[in-house]
Design a protein around this motif. Structure first.
Motif, PDB file in Angstrom:
ATOM      1  N   TYR A  72       0.812  -1.214   0.000  1.00 17.95           N
ATOM      2  CA  TYR A  72       0.000   0.000   0.000  1.00 17.95           C
ATOM      3  C   TYR A  72       0.848   1.268   0.000  1.00 17.95           C
ATOM      4  CZ  TYR A  72      -3.781  -3.204   0.895  1.00 17.95           C
ATOM      5  OH  TYR A  72      -4.676  -4.227   0.791  1.00 17.95           O
ATOM      6  N   LEU A  98       1.768   2.221  -3.429  1.00 15.42           N
ATOM      7  CA  LEU A  98       0.663   2.597  -4.315  1.00 15.42           C
ATOM      8  C   LEU A  98       0.605   4.110  -4.486  1.00 15.42           C
ATOM      9  CD1 LEU A  98      -2.358   0.403  -3.207  1.00 15.42           C
ATOM     10  CD2 LEU A  98      -1.293   0.423  -5.439  1.00 15.42           C
ATOM     11  N   SER A  99       0.359   4.530  -5.712  1.00 20.91           N
ATOM     12  CA  SER A  99       0.108   5.955  -5.948  1.00 20.91           C
ATOM     13  C   SER A  99      -1.332   6.084  -6.428  1.00 20.91           C
ATOM     14  CB  SER A  99       1.072   6.487  -7.003  1.00 20.91           C
ATOM     15  OG  SER A  99       0.937   5.746  -8.180  1.00 20.91           O
ATOM     16  N   VAL A 100      -1.877   7.259  -6.251  1.00 20.92           N
ATOM     17  CA  VAL A 100      -3.277   7.466  -6.635  1.00 20.92           C
ATOM     18  C   VAL A 100      -3.395   7.318  -8.148  1.00 20.92           C
ATOM     19  CG1 VAL A 100      -5.166   9.114  -6.653  1.00 20.92           C
ATOM     20  CG2 VAL A 100      -3.707   8.932  -4.649  1.00 20.92           C
ATOM     21  N   ASN A 101      -4.323   6.457  -8.512  1.00 20.45           N
ATOM     22  CA  ASN A 101      -4.530   6.206  -9.936  1.00 20.45           C
ATOM     23  C   ASN A 101      -5.115   7.457 -10.599  1.00 20.45           C
ATOM     24  OD1 ASN A 101      -4.994   5.037 -12.388  1.00 20.45           O
ATOM     25  ND2 ASN A 101      -5.965   3.205 -11.553  1.00 20.45           N
ATOM     26  N   GLU A 122      -6.669   7.682 -13.240  1.00 18.79           N
ATOM     27  CA  GLU A 122      -8.004   7.351 -13.773  1.00 18.79           C
ATOM     28  C   GLU A 122      -9.085   7.617 -12.732  1.00 18.79           C
ATOM     29  OE1 GLU A 122      -8.566   3.462 -15.449  1.00 18.79           O
ATOM     30  OE2 GLU A 122      -6.757   3.693 -16.683  1.00 18.79           O
ATOM     31  N   ASP A 123      -8.769   7.279 -11.484  1.00 14.87           N
ATOM     32  CA  ASP A 123      -9.741   7.487 -10.413  1.00 14.87           C
ATOM     33  C   ASP A 123     -10.071   8.975 -10.264  1.00 14.87           C
ATOM     34  OD1 ASP A 123      -9.581   4.813 -10.025  1.00 14.87           O
ATOM     35  OD2 ASP A 123      -8.451   4.907  -8.134  1.00 14.87           O
ATOM     36  N   ILE A 124      -9.029   9.795 -10.339  1.00 15.71           N
ATOM     37  CA  ILE A 124      -9.235  11.247 -10.171  1.00 15.71           C
ATOM     38  C   ILE A 124     -10.044  11.795 -11.346  1.00 15.71           C
ATOM     39  CG2 ILE A 124      -8.050  13.475 -10.084  1.00 15.71           C
ATOM     40  CD1 ILE A 124      -5.842  12.067  -8.481  1.00 15.71           C
ATOM     41  N   GLN A 147     -12.102  10.115 -13.195  1.00 16.38           N
ATOM     42  CA  GLN A 147     -13.468   9.613 -13.071  1.00 16.38           C
ATOM     43  C   GLN A 147     -14.253  10.446 -12.066  1.00 16.38           C
ATOM     44  OE1 GLN A 147     -13.805   5.714 -11.411  1.00 16.38           O
ATOM     45  NE2 GLN A 147     -15.959   5.494 -11.980  1.00 16.38           N
ATOM     46  N   MET A 148     -13.594  10.740 -10.955  1.00 11.90           N
ATOM     47  CA  MET A 148     -14.269  11.503  -9.909  1.00 11.90           C
ATOM     48  C   MET A 148     -14.573  12.922 -10.375  1.00 11.90           C
ATOM     49  SD  MET A 148     -15.644  11.685  -7.044  1.00 11.90           S
ATOM     50  CE  MET A 148     -15.301  10.556  -5.738  1.00 11.90           C
ATOM     51  N   ALA A 164     -17.415  12.792 -12.734  1.00 12.74           N
ATOM     52  CA  ALA A 164     -18.648  12.450 -12.020  1.00 12.74           C
ATOM     53  C   ALA A 164     -19.198  13.664 -11.284  1.00 12.74           C
ATOM     54  CB  ALA A 164     -18.363  11.310 -11.041  1.00 12.74           C
ATOM     55  N   ILE A 165     -18.305  14.378 -10.614  1.00  8.50           N
ATOM     56  CA  ILE A 165     -18.742  15.562  -9.853  1.00  8.50           C
ATOM     57  C   ILE A 165     -19.353  16.598 -10.813  1.00  8.50           C
ATOM     58  CG2 ILE A 165     -17.861  17.536  -8.537  1.00  8.50           C
ATOM     59  CD1 ILE A 165     -17.889  15.225  -6.697  1.00  8.50           C
ATOM     60  N   ARG A 181     -20.679  16.046 -13.682  1.00  9.74           N
ATOM     61  CA  ARG A 181     -21.958  15.515 -14.166  1.00  9.74           C
ATOM     62  C   ARG A 181     -23.061  15.726 -13.124  1.00  9.74           C
ATOM     63  NH1 ARG A 181     -24.243  11.197 -17.338  1.00  9.74           N
ATOM     64  NH2 ARG A 181     -26.153  12.321 -17.829  1.00  9.74           N
ATOM     65  N   ILE A 234     -22.195   6.778 -13.822  1.00 13.48           N
ATOM     66  CA  ILE A 234     -20.921   6.704 -13.063  1.00 13.48           C
ATOM     67  C   ILE A 234     -20.691   5.266 -12.593  1.00 13.48           C
ATOM     68  CG2 ILE A 234     -19.734   7.461 -10.955  1.00 13.48           C
ATOM     69  CD1 ILE A 234     -21.529  10.084 -11.250  1.00 13.48           C
ATOM     70  N   TYR A 264      -7.482   2.651   0.569  1.00 12.71           N
ATOM     71  CA  TYR A 264      -7.240   1.324  -0.009  1.00 12.71           C
ATOM     72  C   TYR A 264      -7.503   0.255   1.035  1.00 12.71           C
ATOM     73  CZ  TYR A 264      -4.868   3.518  -3.975  1.00 12.71           C
ATOM     74  OH  TYR A 264      -4.576   4.249  -5.089  1.00 12.71           O
ATOM     75  N   ILE A 298     -12.939   6.355  -3.171  1.00 13.43           N
ATOM     76  CA  ILE A 298     -12.468   7.682  -3.583  1.00 13.43           C
ATOM     77  C   ILE A 298     -13.488   8.720  -3.105  1.00 13.43           C
ATOM     78  CG2 ILE A 298     -11.698   9.075  -5.562  1.00 13.43           C
ATOM     79  CD1 ILE A 298     -11.939   5.959  -6.875  1.00 13.43           C
ATOM     80  N   ILE A 349     -17.025   7.274  -4.407  1.00 19.99           N
ATOM     81  CA  ILE A 349     -17.085   6.185  -5.384  1.00 19.99           C
ATOM     82  C   ILE A 349     -16.351   4.972  -4.809  1.00 19.99           C
ATOM     83  CG2 ILE A 349     -16.395   5.415  -7.692  1.00 19.99           C
ATOM     84  CD1 ILE A 349     -16.649   8.277  -8.676  1.00 19.99           C
TER      85      ILE A 349
END
Lengths: 181, 92
Positions: free
Chosen positions: A139, A142-145, A147-149, A151-152, A155-156, A158, B12, B67, B74, B85
């Motif tokens: 862990y 791990l770096s923050v993906n 893609e996740d950011i 996506q977020m 989403a926000i 939207r 989403i 995680y 997230i 999410i």
């Protein structure tokens, strides 16, 4: 200890057998102490003294070393060593049954294991903020993906648009007069 | 009235690895949720984002990623709303 026996028997036969040593030497009241001489008449029979004696008084028959005495002394030494020796090989532990041996092996190894775990336990204790995590290194690397950011963020955005479109269509009068008589 | 919001949340939730999502207001009340997520999570998500914002008050609200095993959560605050999410990757 087994290998010691043949050597011992060999020694005994050499010193006692060929020198006609009696087995009952031990029963002659010989009681060794720290003051006891290993060779009873060492002063007279020591090689150095013998040499001087023979040089000075060559004809003196008293100075002739007595072979039998020496042999007896040696024999006594061997006998006493035999008495004082503890033959570990001949003790009870040697006559253990195979099964009993296995049981003891298990017992000893179990105890060893216990002691070993006692020794190891303090160093094994994990310290640190991530001690309750099974694999903290996974862990931590791990770096923050991204893609996740993304996506977020999308989403926000939207949701913001969706929320902006919320309209309340009032079909009835918002202010309702109370009909208090 | 809230069809657009529900539609947005479902979209989403249909993205890869995503298992659930919700939107909460500043009071921690759930505005809408989709997928495998407990709507009661809204208060905790909002509180977490509020606390994280206090670390650097002059910067934009940070993105929080929690995680646990192959799952991650997230959390992002933006203005009046906070989004949460849940994602679960098949690998890792």
């Amino acid at each position: 200890m087994e290998y010691f026996r043949p050597i011992w028997s060999c020694m005994s036969s050499l010193f006692c057998g060929c020198l006609h040593c009696n087995d009952d030497l031990t029963n002659q009241g010989y009681d060794p102490s720290e003051r006891t001489h290993l060779l009873s008449d060492t002063v007279n029979n020591s090689p150095a003294l013998r040499r001087t004696n023979s040089e000075n008084i060559s004809s003196d028959c008293q100075s002739v070393p007595k072979k039998d005495d020496q042999q007896n002394a040696l024999c006594r030494l061997v006998q006493n060593t035999a008495i004082n020796m503890i033959d570990v090989g001949a003790m009870d532990s040697h006559n253990l049954e195979h099964q009993e041996c296995d049981v003891r092996i298990k017992l000893y190894s179990h105890r060893l294991q216990q002691q070993w775990s006692n020794i190891q336990s303090p160093s094994k204790r994990v310290k640190g903020i991530l001690k309750d995590i099974p694999k903290p290194d996974v862990y931590l690397t791990l770096s923050v993906n991204p893609e996740d950011i993304n996506q977020m963020t999308a989403a926000i955005e939207r949701v913001h648009r969706a929320l902006a479109n919320i309209k309340i269509d009032h079909k009835e009068a918002i202010v309702v007069p109370f009909r208090i008589p | 009235m809230e069809q657009q919001l529900e539609k947005a949340l479902n979209e989403i939730n249909s993205q890869p690895d995503t298992v659930g999502c919700l939107i909460t207001n500043r009071q921690g009340l759930c505005l809408g949720a989709a997928g495998k997520i407990n709507p009661k999570m809204s208060g905790i998500g909002m509180a977490l984002s509020e606390q994280a914002c206090k670390l650097e008050p002059n910067l934009n609200p940070p993105t929080i990623v929690l995680y646990s095993g192959n799952k991650r959560c997230i959390i992002q605050k933006d203005g009046e709303i906070t989004g949460v999410i849940y994602k679960e990757s098949s690998s890792n």
